[in-house]
Design a protein around this motif. Structure first.
Motif, PDB file in Angstrom:
ATOM      1  N   THR A   2      76.532 -35.228  37.585  1.00 60.76           N
ATOM      2  CA  THR A   2      75.671 -36.415  37.701  1.00 60.76           C
ATOM      3  C   THR A   2      76.390 -37.607  38.322  1.00 60.76           C
ATOM      4  O   THR A   2      75.753 -38.537  38.787  1.00 60.76           O
ATOM      5  N   LEU A   3      77.736 -37.591  38.311  1.00 58.94           N
ATOM      6  CA  LEU A   3      78.504 -38.701  38.903  1.00 58.94           C
ATOM      7  C   LEU A   3      79.635 -38.124  39.749  1.00 58.94           C
ATOM      8  O   LEU A   3      80.216 -37.089  39.391  1.00 58.94           O
ATOM      9  N   GLU A   4      79.945 -38.805  40.832  1.00 58.82           N
ATOM     10  CA  GLU A   4      81.045 -38.376  41.704  1.00 58.82           C
ATOM     11  C   GLU A   4      82.301 -38.020  40.886  1.00 58.82           C
ATOM     12  O   GLU A   4      82.748 -38.826  40.061  1.00 58.82           O
ATOM     13  N   PRO A   5      82.897 -36.852  41.129  1.00 61.12           N
ATOM     14  CA  PRO A   5      84.095 -36.478  40.355  1.00 61.12           C
ATOM     15  C   PRO A   5      85.243 -37.455  40.580  1.00 61.12           C
ATOM     16  O   PRO A   5      85.403 -37.991  41.685  1.00 61.12           O
ATOM     17  N   CYS A   6      86.040 -37.676  39.541  1.00 57.44           N
ATOM     18  CA  CYS A   6      87.135 -38.654  39.657  1.00 57.44           C
ATOM     19  C   CYS A   6      88.285 -38.047  40.448  1.00 57.44           C
ATOM     20  O   CYS A   6      88.487 -36.841  40.461  1.00 57.44           O
ATOM     21  N   SER A   7      89.048 -38.950  41.094  1.00 55.62           N
ATOM     22  CA  SER A   7      90.121 -38.480  41.959  1.00 55.62           C
ATOM     23  C   SER A   7      91.480 -39.029  41.537  1.00 55.62           C
ATOM     24  O   SER A   7      92.471 -38.821  42.204  1.00 55.62           O
ATOM     25  N   THR A   8      91.513 -39.760  40.410  1.00 59.77           N
ATOM     26  CA  THR A   8      92.799 -40.293  39.944  1.00 59.77           C
ATOM     27  C   THR A   8      93.020 -39.869  38.492  1.00 59.77           C
ATOM     28  O   THR A   8      92.068 -39.572  37.773  1.00 59.77           O
ATOM     29  N   THR A   9      94.291 -39.847  38.106  1.00 57.56           N
ATOM     30  CA  THR A   9      94.606 -39.480  36.724  1.00 57.56           C
ATOM     31  C   THR A   9      94.448 -40.708  35.837  1.00 57.56           C
ATOM     32  O   THR A   9      95.015 -41.754  36.120  1.00 57.56           O
ATOM     33  N   GLY A  10      93.627 -40.581  34.811  1.00 56.74           N
ATOM     34  CA  GLY A  10      93.474 -41.657  33.830  1.00 56.74           C
ATOM     35  C   GLY A  10      93.953 -41.117  32.498  1.00 56.74           C
ATOM     36  O   GLY A  10      95.099 -40.687  32.359  1.00 56.74           O
ATOM     37  N   LYS A  11      93.048 -41.106  31.514  1.00 56.69           N
ATOM     38  CA  LYS A  11      93.393 -40.496  30.228  1.00 56.69           C
ATOM     39  C   LYS A  11      93.525 -38.984  30.402  1.00 56.69           C
ATOM     40  O   LYS A  11      94.158 -38.313  29.602  1.00 56.69           O
ATOM     41  N   THR A  12      92.854 -38.437  31.425  1.00 55.59           N
ATOM     42  CA  THR A  12      92.916 -37.004  31.697  1.00 55.59           C
ATOM     43  C   THR A  12      93.184 -36.817  33.203  1.00 55.59           C
ATOM     44  O   THR A  12      92.979 -37.746  33.978  1.00 55.59           O
ATOM     45  N   PRO A  13      93.626 -35.595  33.620  1.00 58.82           N
ATOM     46  CA  PRO A  13      93.903 -35.384  35.049  1.00 58.82           C
ATOM     47  C   PRO A  13      92.630 -35.482  35.899  1.00 58.82           C
ATOM     48  O   PRO A  13      91.520 -35.368  35.383  1.00 58.82           O
ATOM     49  N   ALA A  14      92.821 -35.658  37.207  1.00 64.99           N
ATOM     50  CA  ALA A  14      91.684 -35.833  38.125  1.00 64.99           C
ATOM     51  C   ALA A  14      90.806 -34.580  38.174  1.00 64.99           C
ATOM     52  O   ALA A  14      91.303 -33.462  38.316  1.00 64.99           O
ATOM     53  N   HIS A  59      80.915 -35.050  29.190  1.00 66.32           N
ATOM     54  CA  HIS A  59      81.985 -35.898  28.683  1.00 66.32           C
ATOM     55  C   HIS A  59      81.519 -36.296  27.292  1.00 66.32           C
ATOM     56  O   HIS A  59      80.506 -36.975  27.134  1.00 66.32           O
ATOM     57  N   ARG A  60      82.255 -35.837  26.277  1.00 65.10           N
ATOM     58  CA  ARG A  60      81.749 -35.962  24.903  1.00 65.10           C
ATOM     59  C   ARG A  60      82.416 -37.067  24.100  1.00 65.10           C
ATOM     60  O   ARG A  60      81.792 -37.673  23.234  1.00 65.10           O
ATOM     61  N   VAL A  61      83.717 -37.274  24.324  1.00 65.94           N
ATOM     62  CA  VAL A  61      84.415 -38.362  23.609  1.00 65.94           C
ATOM     63  C   VAL A  61      85.346 -39.079  24.557  1.00 65.94           C
ATOM     64  O   VAL A  61      85.932 -38.454  25.454  1.00 65.94           O
ATOM     65  N   TRP A  62      85.496 -40.369  24.325  1.00 68.33           N
ATOM     66  CA  TRP A  62      86.401 -41.172  25.136  1.00 68.33           C
ATOM     67  C   TRP A  62      87.811 -40.604  25.000  1.00 68.33           C
ATOM     68  O   TRP A  62      88.265 -40.309  23.887  1.00 68.33           O
ATOM     69  N   GLY A  63      88.472 -40.425  26.138  1.00 72.71           N
ATOM     70  CA  GLY A  63      89.818 -39.844  26.109  1.00 72.71           C
ATOM     71  C   GLY A  63      89.795 -38.326  26.168  1.00 72.71           C
ATOM     72  O   GLY A  63      90.826 -37.697  26.381  1.00 72.71           O
ATOM     73  N   GLY A  64      88.623 -37.717  25.960  1.00 71.40           N
ATOM     74  CA  GLY A  64      88.504 -36.268  25.992  1.00 71.40           C
ATOM     75  C   GLY A  64      88.184 -35.785  27.400  1.00 71.40           C
ATOM     76  O   GLY A  64      88.048 -36.581  28.330  1.00 71.40           O
ATOM     77  N   PRO A  65      88.066 -34.438  27.575  1.00 71.58           N
ATOM     78  CA  PRO A  65      87.821 -33.887  28.907  1.00 71.58           C
ATOM     79  C   PRO A  65      86.557 -34.455  29.552  1.00 71.58           C
ATOM     80  O   PRO A  65      85.574 -34.741  28.860  1.00 71.58           O
ATOM     81  N   HIS A  66      86.595 -34.590  30.879  1.00 73.17           N
ATOM     82  CA  HIS A  66      85.411 -35.019  31.622  1.00 73.17           C
ATOM     83  C   HIS A  66      84.420 -33.856  31.706  1.00 73.17           C
ATOM     84  O   HIS A  66      84.766 -32.703  31.429  1.00 73.17           O
ATOM     85  N   ALA A  67      83.182 -34.180  32.108  1.00 77.42           N
ATOM     86  CA  ALA A  67      82.111 -33.178  32.107  1.00 77.42           C
ATOM     87  C   ALA A  67      82.461 -31.964  32.975  1.00 77.42           C
ATOM     88  O   ALA A  67      82.173 -30.818  32.613  1.00 77.42           O
ATOM     89  N   GLU A  68      83.085 -32.220  34.147  1.00 72.25           N
ATOM     90  CA  GLU A  68      83.406 -31.124  35.068  1.00 72.25           C
ATOM     91  C   GLU A  68      84.346 -30.124  34.396  1.00 72.25           C
ATOM     92  O   GLU A  68      84.163 -28.912  34.469  1.00 72.25           O
ATOM     93  N   VAL A  69      85.362 -30.681  33.705  1.00 69.28           N
ATOM     94  CA  VAL A  69      86.371 -29.831  33.047  1.00 69.28           C
ATOM     95  C   VAL A  69      85.730 -29.091  31.871  1.00 69.28           C
ATOM     96  O   VAL A  69      85.998 -27.911  31.629  1.00 69.28           O
ATOM     97  N   ASP A  70      84.849 -29.772  31.153  1.00 67.99           N
ATOM     98  CA  ASP A  70      84.144 -29.153  30.028  1.00 67.99           C
ATOM     99  C   ASP A  70      83.274 -27.991  30.537  1.00 67.99           C
ATOM    100  O   ASP A  70      83.260 -26.899  29.957  1.00 67.99           O
ATOM    101  N   ALA A  71      82.572 -28.233  31.660  1.00 65.70           N
ATOM    102  CA  ALA A  71      81.702 -27.178  32.220  1.00 65.70           C
ATOM    103  C   ALA A  71      82.549 -25.992  32.702  1.00 65.70           C
ATOM    104  O   ALA A  71      82.162 -24.831  32.499  1.00 65.70           O
ATOM    105  N   LEU A  72      83.695 -26.274  33.321  1.00 67.16           N
ATOM    106  CA  LEU A  72      84.549 -25.176  33.805  1.00 67.16           C
ATOM    107  C   LEU A  72      85.107 -24.372  32.627  1.00 67.16           C
ATOM    108  O   LEU A  72      85.176 -23.141  32.672  1.00 67.16           O
ATOM    109  N   ARG A  73      85.460 -25.077  31.547  1.00 73.39           N
ATOM    110  CA  ARG A  73      85.975 -24.373  30.352  1.00 73.39           C
ATOM    111  C   ARG A  73      84.896 -23.451  29.783  1.00 73.39           C
ATOM    112  O   ARG A  73      85.148 -22.288  29.468  1.00 73.39           O
TER     113      ARG A  73
END
Ligand SMILES: NC(=O)C1=CN([C@@H]2O[C@H](COP(=O)(O)OP(=O)(O)OC[C@H]3O[C@@H](n4cnc5c(N)ncnc54)[C@H](OP(=O)(O)O)[C@@H]3O)[C@@H](O)[C@H]2O)C=CC1
Ligand SMILES: Nc1c(N[C@@H]2O[C@H](COP(=O)(O)O)[C@@H](O)[C@H]2O)[nH]c(=O)[nH]c1=O
Ligand SMILES: [Zn+2]
Length: 397
Positions: free
Chosen positions: A85-97, A53-67
């Motif tokens: 390193t942290l439990e994956p999120c399950s709700t939509t915030g600034k980005t999808p779950a 996770h590189r910037v606030w509002g940007g993709p989460h680490a999981e999505v970055d790794a998948l990309r």
């Protein structure tokens, strides 16, 4: 992690989690109040990609790794495990779950370094993955979260969950003696930091929901408080962030604390935006007793005027105001203002993060905020350079 299959040694998984946590820490000031998170996609014991996770509002680490895994030479059919390193999120915030992205990827096993500390989400992401038939393992060794993201634990403390307020980044430029206004004959009596730092600030403005200032700054500087590319195309705003709705496409809201509506309706805040400039809505906050004629003139100029309670007859109550900012959907705000409002916000404990530019300027005018920079009050200090300026970034305790 005794359940990990033969293809992945638990000791290797643990050391990779630790390494991901350490690397994610490099982004702590960019992502706060979000936690620093790192993730890796594995094919057997081979690391296909590492994401963050590189910037606030940007993709989460999981999505970055998948990309990044999709850009690698390893076919998707071979990806079998994700470490995060942290439990994956399950709700939509600034980005999808993230759990949805993991489910779509075909990955069969997720190894998690720590559960989400927020009791409202804790364990939910893991349940969703398990319901989808994905094997889930949690590292029982104490989480690296305390080491890599103390601010995130702070963000989730009970008092704050009960009465939420925005994550607040105070940014200021100061002279060598800690004053916020340079001598009259330097920087037009206004500019202390150099062009590299100013460009950085525009980038930061593009990554907040609102910029808050005091009327003293508006009267003295007549600022725009917009996001501008400053001659470096693409530097100020990452368009991929904008398309995901963060920050708002028109730029962060510009909020002026102005008890008696001293802001002029002809202030530069109200001018049309130029090409490449993101100018957010102007909101002026006043006390209920402010002059209605002034109010109408400011509304005619394009401002929304919000009235808020006073701490006494003369000063706006910051506690109410910060709760109101949150209620308006402003989660991450930038306090770009003079020493009067800065000091009150610091004293009230509403500043979470600092970005301070010290320019090579002697002397100056006004109050010095140097007493605030005592080590005792700062967490996670980072000293770096920006052009000719020294920069201090830190979280406040
Ligand atoms: N170096 C830097 O990074 C920066 C420097 N500056 C410099 O700072 C100077 C202006 O600073 P200053 O006069 O301190 O102005 P501020 O921008 O801090 O504005 C202070 C004013 O905001 C209003 N206000 C309303 N509610 C509150 C509250 N709860 N707490 C504090 N203020 C409140 C008050 O006016 P009222 O009672 O009328 O509402 C107060 O006088 C200028 O010289 C400017 O150039 C400014 C920004 C950044
Ligand atoms: N003086 C000073 C800063 N001042 C801040 O920038 C505002 C001007 O914004 P704008 O009109 O959009 O360019 C000004 O009112 C104040 O909040 N910022 C810095 O990075 N370095 C500096 O030396
Ligand atoms: Zn996520």
């Amino acid at each position: 992690m005794n359940g990990i299959s033969q293809t992945l040694d638990p000791a290797i998984a643990r050391s990779l989690l630790r390494e991901l946590g350490e690397s994610a820490r490099a982004f702590r000031f960019e992502v706060a109040p979000n936690p620093c998170v790192g993730a890796a996609v594995l094919a057997g014991s081979k690391v296909v990609s590492r994401g963050f996770h590189r910037v606030w509002g940007g993709p989460h680490a999981e999505v970055d790794a998948l990309r990044l895994a999709a850009e690698s030479s390893v076919p998707q059919s071979e990806w079998d495990t994700m470490l995060v390193t942290l439990e994956p999120c399950s709700t939509t915030g600034k980005t999808p779950a993230c759990v949805d992205a993991i489910k779509r990827s075909g990955i069969r096993r997720v190894i998690v370094g720590a559960l989400d500390p927020d009791p409202r989400h804790r364990g939910r992401g893991l349940e969703i993955l398990e319901e989808a038939g994905i094997e889930v393992l949690v590292d029982p060794v104490p989480s690296p979260l305390q080491d890599v993201a103390p601010h995130f634990l702070h963000w989730n403390d009970n008092e704050r969950v009960r009465r939420p307020r925005p994550w607040t980044i105070a940014k200021w430029a100061q002279t060598l003696t800690g004053q916020l206004s340079p001598p009259e004959d330097i920087g037009g009596g206004r500019w202390i930091s150099g062009p590299t730092s100013v460009a950085e600030v525009h980038k930061l403005r593009g990554r907040v929901d609102a910029i808050v200032t005091g009327v003293g700054t508006v009267l003295h500087d007549d600022p725009r408080l917009t996001v501008r590319p400053m001659g470096a195309p693409g530097l100020a705003v990452d368009p991929s962030n904008l398309s995901k709705g963060s920050p708002p496409p028109q730029g962060p809201a510009r909020i002026v604390l102005d008890s008696w509506l001293r802001t002029s309706p002809t202030a530069r805040l109200f001018e049309e935006s130029q090409d490449g400039e993101l100018a957010g809505p102007v909101v002026i906050v006043a006390l209920p007793g402010a002059d209605p004629i002034r109010r109408r003139a400011l509304e005619a100029a394009g401002a929304t005027v919000h009235t808020s309670r006073g701490m006494d007859r003369f000063t706006l109550d910051l506690r109410d105001l910060w709760s109101w900012l949150w209620s308006q959907g402003y989660q991450r705000v930038l306090l770009e203002t003079g020493p009067t409002l800065l000091r009150n916000a610091l004293d009230a404990g509403f500043v979470d993060q600092l970005r301070i530019y010290t320019g090579n300027v002697r002397g100056g005018e006004g109050e010095s905020l140097a007493p605030w920079l005592t080590e005792a009050k700062l967490l996670e200090r980072l000293h770096r350079e920006s052009g000719q300026d020294a920069v201090l970034e830190a979280f406040l305790r």
